[in-house]
Structures are given as C-alpha cells and as structure tokens.
Motif scaffolding. Structure first.
Motif, PDB file in Angstrom:
ATOM      1  N   GLU A  44       0.833  -1.215   0.000  1.00  0.00           N
ATOM      2  CA  GLU A  44       0.000   0.000   0.000  1.00  0.00           C
ATOM      3  C   GLU A  44       0.864   1.260   0.000  1.00  0.00           C
ATOM      4  OE1 GLU A  44      -3.318   2.246   2.802  1.00  0.00           O
ATOM      5  OE2 GLU A  44      -2.861   0.132   3.191  1.00  0.00           O
ATOM      6  N   ALA A  45       1.939   1.256   0.789  1.00  0.00           N
ATOM      7  CA  ALA A  45       2.817   2.429   0.858  1.00  0.00           C
ATOM      8  C   ALA A  45       3.474   2.699  -0.487  1.00  0.00           C
ATOM      9  CB  ALA A  45       3.874   2.222   1.938  1.00  0.00           C
ATOM     10  N   ILE A  46       4.027   1.679  -1.112  1.00  0.00           N
ATOM     11  CA  ILE A  46       4.699   1.872  -2.403  1.00  0.00           C
ATOM     12  C   ILE A  46       3.695   2.224  -3.479  1.00  0.00           C
ATOM     13  CG2 ILE A  46       6.081   0.736  -4.198  1.00  0.00           C
ATOM     14  CD1 ILE A  46       7.522  -0.765  -1.901  1.00  0.00           C
ATOM     15  N   ARG A  47       2.522   1.602  -3.444  1.00  0.00           N
ATOM     16  CA  ARG A  47       1.465   1.947  -4.404  1.00  0.00           C
ATOM     17  C   ARG A  47       1.070   3.421  -4.250  1.00  0.00           C
ATOM     18  NH1 ARG A  47      -3.012  -0.930  -2.752  1.00  0.00           N
ATOM     19  NH2 ARG A  47      -1.977  -2.858  -3.333  1.00  0.00           N
ATOM     20  N   THR A  48       0.977   3.897  -3.024  1.00  0.00           N
ATOM     21  CA  THR A  48       0.653   5.309  -2.772  1.00  0.00           C
ATOM     22  C   THR A  48       1.717   6.217  -3.380  1.00  0.00           C
ATOM     23  OG1 THR A  48      -0.558   4.751  -0.750  1.00  0.00           O
ATOM     24  CG2 THR A  48       0.230   7.020  -0.952  1.00  0.00           C
ATOM     25  N   LEU A  49       2.991   5.858  -3.201  1.00  0.00           N
ATOM     26  CA  LEU A  49       4.076   6.645  -3.801  1.00  0.00           C
ATOM     27  C   LEU A  49       3.949   6.638  -5.319  1.00  0.00           C
ATOM     28  CD1 LEU A  49       7.091   5.415  -1.625  1.00  0.00           C
ATOM     29  CD2 LEU A  49       5.879   7.603  -1.436  1.00  0.00           C
ATOM     30  N   ASN A  50       3.691   5.470  -5.901  1.00  0.00           N
ATOM     31  CA  ASN A  50       3.527   5.359  -7.357  1.00  0.00           C
ATOM     32  C   ASN A  50       2.391   6.234  -7.859  1.00  0.00           C
ATOM     33  OD1 ASN A  50       4.059   1.748  -7.245  1.00  0.00           O
ATOM     34  ND2 ASN A  50       5.580   3.358  -7.353  1.00  0.00           N
ATOM     35  N   HIS A  81      12.312 -11.331  -7.900  1.00  0.00           N
ATOM     36  CA  HIS A  81      11.209 -11.884  -7.103  1.00  0.00           C
ATOM     37  C   HIS A  81      10.487 -10.760  -6.346  1.00  0.00           C
ATOM     38  CE1 HIS A  81       9.060 -14.705  -4.473  1.00  0.00           C
ATOM     39  NE2 HIS A  81       9.420 -13.924  -3.474  1.00  0.00           N
ATOM     40  N   LEU A  82      11.253  -9.855  -5.745  1.00  0.00           N
ATOM     41  CA  LEU A  82      10.672  -8.726  -5.012  1.00  0.00           C
ATOM     42  C   LEU A  82       9.845  -7.854  -5.956  1.00  0.00           C
ATOM     43  CD1 LEU A  82      10.397  -6.838  -2.532  1.00  0.00           C
ATOM     44  CD2 LEU A  82      12.616  -5.847  -3.191  1.00  0.00           C
ATOM     45  N   ARG A  83      10.402  -7.507  -7.091  1.00  0.00           N
ATOM     46  CA  ARG A  83       9.683  -6.674  -8.071  1.00  0.00           C
ATOM     47  C   ARG A  83       8.372  -7.330  -8.509  1.00  0.00           C
ATOM     48  NH1 ARG A  83      12.740  -2.638 -10.935  1.00  0.00           N
ATOM     49  NH2 ARG A  83      14.966  -2.853 -10.612  1.00  0.00           N
ATOM     50  N   LEU A  84       8.457  -8.625  -8.856  1.00  0.00           N
ATOM     51  CA  LEU A  84       7.268  -9.331  -9.330  1.00  0.00           C
ATOM     52  C   LEU A  84       6.204  -9.439  -8.249  1.00  0.00           C
ATOM     53  CD1 LEU A  84       8.920 -12.148 -11.481  1.00  0.00           C
ATOM     54  CD2 LEU A  84       7.698 -10.110 -12.298  1.00  0.00           C
ATOM     55  N   GLU A  85       6.627  -9.661  -7.014  1.00  0.00           N
ATOM     56  CA  GLU A  85       5.669  -9.745  -5.913  1.00  0.00           C
ATOM     57  C   GLU A  85       4.967  -8.407  -5.713  1.00  0.00           C
ATOM     58  OE1 GLU A  85       5.511 -11.215  -1.277  1.00  0.00           O
ATOM     59  OE2 GLU A  85       7.148 -11.905  -2.551  1.00  0.00           O
ATOM     60  N   ARG A  89       0.754  -6.998  -7.028  1.00  0.00           N
ATOM     61  CA  ARG A  89      -0.176  -6.329  -6.110  1.00  0.00           C
ATOM     62  C   ARG A  89      -0.361  -4.851  -6.443  1.00  0.00           C
ATOM     63  NH1 ARG A  89       1.938  -8.919  -0.424  1.00  0.00           N
ATOM     64  NH2 ARG A  89       1.919 -11.081  -1.112  1.00  0.00           N
ATOM     65  N   GLY A  90       0.129  -4.439  -7.605  1.00  0.00           N
ATOM     66  CA  GLY A  90      -0.112  -3.067  -8.059  1.00  0.00           C
ATOM     67  C   GLY A  90       0.865  -2.032  -7.544  1.00  0.00           C
ATOM     68  N   ALA A  91       2.067  -2.448  -7.118  1.00  0.00           N
ATOM     69  CA  ALA A  91       3.087  -1.513  -6.647  1.00  0.00           C
ATOM     70  C   ALA A  91       4.346  -1.701  -7.489  1.00  0.00           C
ATOM     71  CB  ALA A  91       3.387  -1.757  -5.175  1.00  0.00           C
ATOM     72  N   ARG A  92       5.143  -0.625  -7.618  1.00  0.00           N
ATOM     73  CA  ARG A  92       6.302  -0.674  -8.506  1.00  0.00           C
ATOM     74  C   ARG A  92       7.506   0.041  -7.884  1.00  0.00           C
ATOM     75  NH1 ARG A  92       4.658   2.868 -11.371  1.00  0.00           N
ATOM     76  NH2 ARG A  92       6.162   4.499 -10.986  1.00  0.00           N
ATOM     77  N   LEU A  93       8.656  -0.588  -8.019  1.00  0.00           N
ATOM     78  CA  LEU A  93       9.921   0.065  -7.696  1.00  0.00           C
ATOM     79  C   LEU A  93      10.524   0.545  -9.011  1.00  0.00           C
ATOM     80  CD1 LEU A  93      11.361  -2.516  -5.157  1.00  0.00           C
ATOM     81  CD2 LEU A  93      10.383  -0.265  -4.631  1.00  0.00           C
ATOM     82  N   ASP A  94      10.973   1.792  -9.044  1.00  0.00           N
ATOM     83  CA  ASP A  94      11.523   2.337 -10.281  1.00  0.00           C
ATOM     84  C   ASP A  94      12.941   1.850 -10.541  1.00  0.00           C
ATOM     85  OD1 ASP A  94       9.361   4.154 -11.324  1.00  0.00           O
ATOM     86  OD2 ASP A  94       9.534   4.860  -9.269  1.00  0.00           O
ATOM     87  N   ALA A  95      13.690   1.565  -9.485  1.00  0.00           N
ATOM     88  CA  ALA A  95      15.045   1.021  -9.632  1.00  0.00           C
ATOM     89  C   ALA A  95      15.505   0.491  -8.280  1.00  0.00           C
ATOM     90  CB  ALA A  95      16.021   2.080 -10.136  1.00  0.00           C
ATOM     91  N   ILE A  96      16.452  -0.439  -8.352  1.00  0.00           N
ATOM     92  CA  ILE A  96      17.076  -0.971  -7.144  1.00  0.00           C
ATOM     93  C   ILE A  96      18.582  -0.802  -7.304  1.00  0.00           C
ATOM     94  CG2 ILE A  96      17.503  -3.018  -5.721  1.00  0.00           C
ATOM     95  CD1 ILE A  96      14.787  -4.111  -6.659  1.00  0.00           C
ATOM     96  N   TYR A  97      19.189  -0.083  -6.372  1.00  0.00           N
ATOM     97  CA  TYR A  97      20.628   0.101  -6.331  1.00  0.00           C
ATOM     98  C   TYR A  97      21.159  -0.690  -5.147  1.00  0.00           C
ATOM     99  CZ  TYR A  97      19.599   3.940  -9.471  1.00  0.00           C
ATOM    100  OH  TYR A  97      19.147   4.681 -10.533  1.00  0.00           O
TER     101      TYR A  97
END
Length: 191
Positions: A44-50, A81-85, A89-97
């Motif tokens: 929910e938090a990441i989806r809100t940011l998106n 795996h983290l990205r797909l999970e 659920r409708g949340a997205r990370l733009d990049a992972i460093y």
C-alpha cells in the motif's frame, strides 16, 4: 514534529531489509528469493508513492556478496522476485541500487552516498531538494544526511534492530513504526 510535504517528481529512497521486507537477525543474510517476506503495509505504501508520481528507489547494502554468501546473479533473482511480488499487487519500484562490497572498501556502501549519486544521474528530475530517505539503520540515516536528504527512521522489529539504532533515531528528521506510517504521516499528510 515537522510535517514533510513533497510535490510532483519526489524521489523516495527506501532501504530494503527492515523497511520493505522482514529483516533477518543481525549477521544473517537473505540469500534466496523465497526468504523475501514483505512487511505489512509495504504494498500500500509503495502503491501510494507510485500513484502520487513519486520515484520509488531502493538503496541497499548487500554485504552477503562481499562475504561470498551470495552471487550478484543470486541477488538479481532475489530482486526480480521482489519486483514481481510488488507488481502483482499493483506496486512498482523504479530502480534498485545495491552495494555488493564488504565494509570500508568502496564509496557506494551506506553511509557513503555512491548509490544516491548514481540514482540522481539516472533520474535527472530527482535531487537532494526533492528527495527523502527512509531507513532502519544508522548507515541509512547518515547516508541521507551526507547527501543533504531528509530522513525517516523506521523502528521495525526491536529484536532485529542493528547496533546504532538509538543514534539513528536521534539523527533522523522523523521516525515511524513502518513504511506505511511514514508515507501516511510525513509524506502525504496535511500540515
């Protein structure tokens, strides 16, 4: 406590273990995708940011690679795996460093700011002026401070807090019990 408001093009840097997923006890490392267990409210938090148009970036020290416990290919599988999970659920990370190095051997391992600098190069709309860093360790908070970015400390599970947590609480611009509460209380609340 001061409310932090962020407008369009905000960049939110997130630590991984202890902020997005359950952190293992100190000295143990996630080395397999199935060990990723999202913390409550993270989707929910990441989806809100998106939905708000924020750039959601992970900056994570991955010492297990430097210690020979995990390969970079293995880490790529964990992050996929983290990205797909999250995406399921409708949340997205733009990049992972990530920093694959052991302590004191590079300029990217937090509290150094190499990962943050790289993100600013990759995302030209992001800058210290419109970013925030959310983490659960002293190295996270110190990295944010060195980069000139406001910080939020996540208390998380007291049994798995890293040494230096008390110092981190004192240095952080704000503190919250979870990523969701940080997003709701400080990023998108009304002053």
């Amino acid at each position: 406590m001061k409310r932090m408001q962020f407008g369009k093009r905000t960049c939110v840097f997130l630590d991984r273990d202890g902020v997005i997923n359950k952190k293992l006890p100190e000295g143990q490392y996630i080395t397999r995708p199935e060990q990723i267990e999202l913390l409550p409210g993270v989707v929910e938090a990441i989806r809100t940011l998106n939905q708000a148009g924020c750039i959601a970036l992970v900056v994570t020290n991955q010492r297990a690679i430097g210690l020979g416990l995990l390969s970079e290919m293995g880490l790529a599988e964990i992050h996929e795996h983290l990205r797909l999970e999250l995406e399921a659920r409708g949340a997205r990370l733009d990049a992972i460093y990530y920093c694959p190095h052991d302590k004191n051997s590079c300029h990217c391992r937090k509290p150094e700011i190499g990962m943050i600098k790289r993100a600013f190069q990759d995302f030209p709309d992001a800058s210290a002026n419109n970013s925030i860093l959310i983490g659960d360790s002293i190295s996270d908070i110190e990295a944010g401070r060195r980069a000139g970015i406001p910080t939020i400390f996540i208390h998380g599970d007291p049994a798995n807090q890293k040494p230096g947590a008390e110092k981190a609480i004192g240095l952080a611009d704000a503190k919250a019990h979870s990523l969701l509460s940080a997003v709701n209380q400080f990023i998108f609340s009304n002053p």
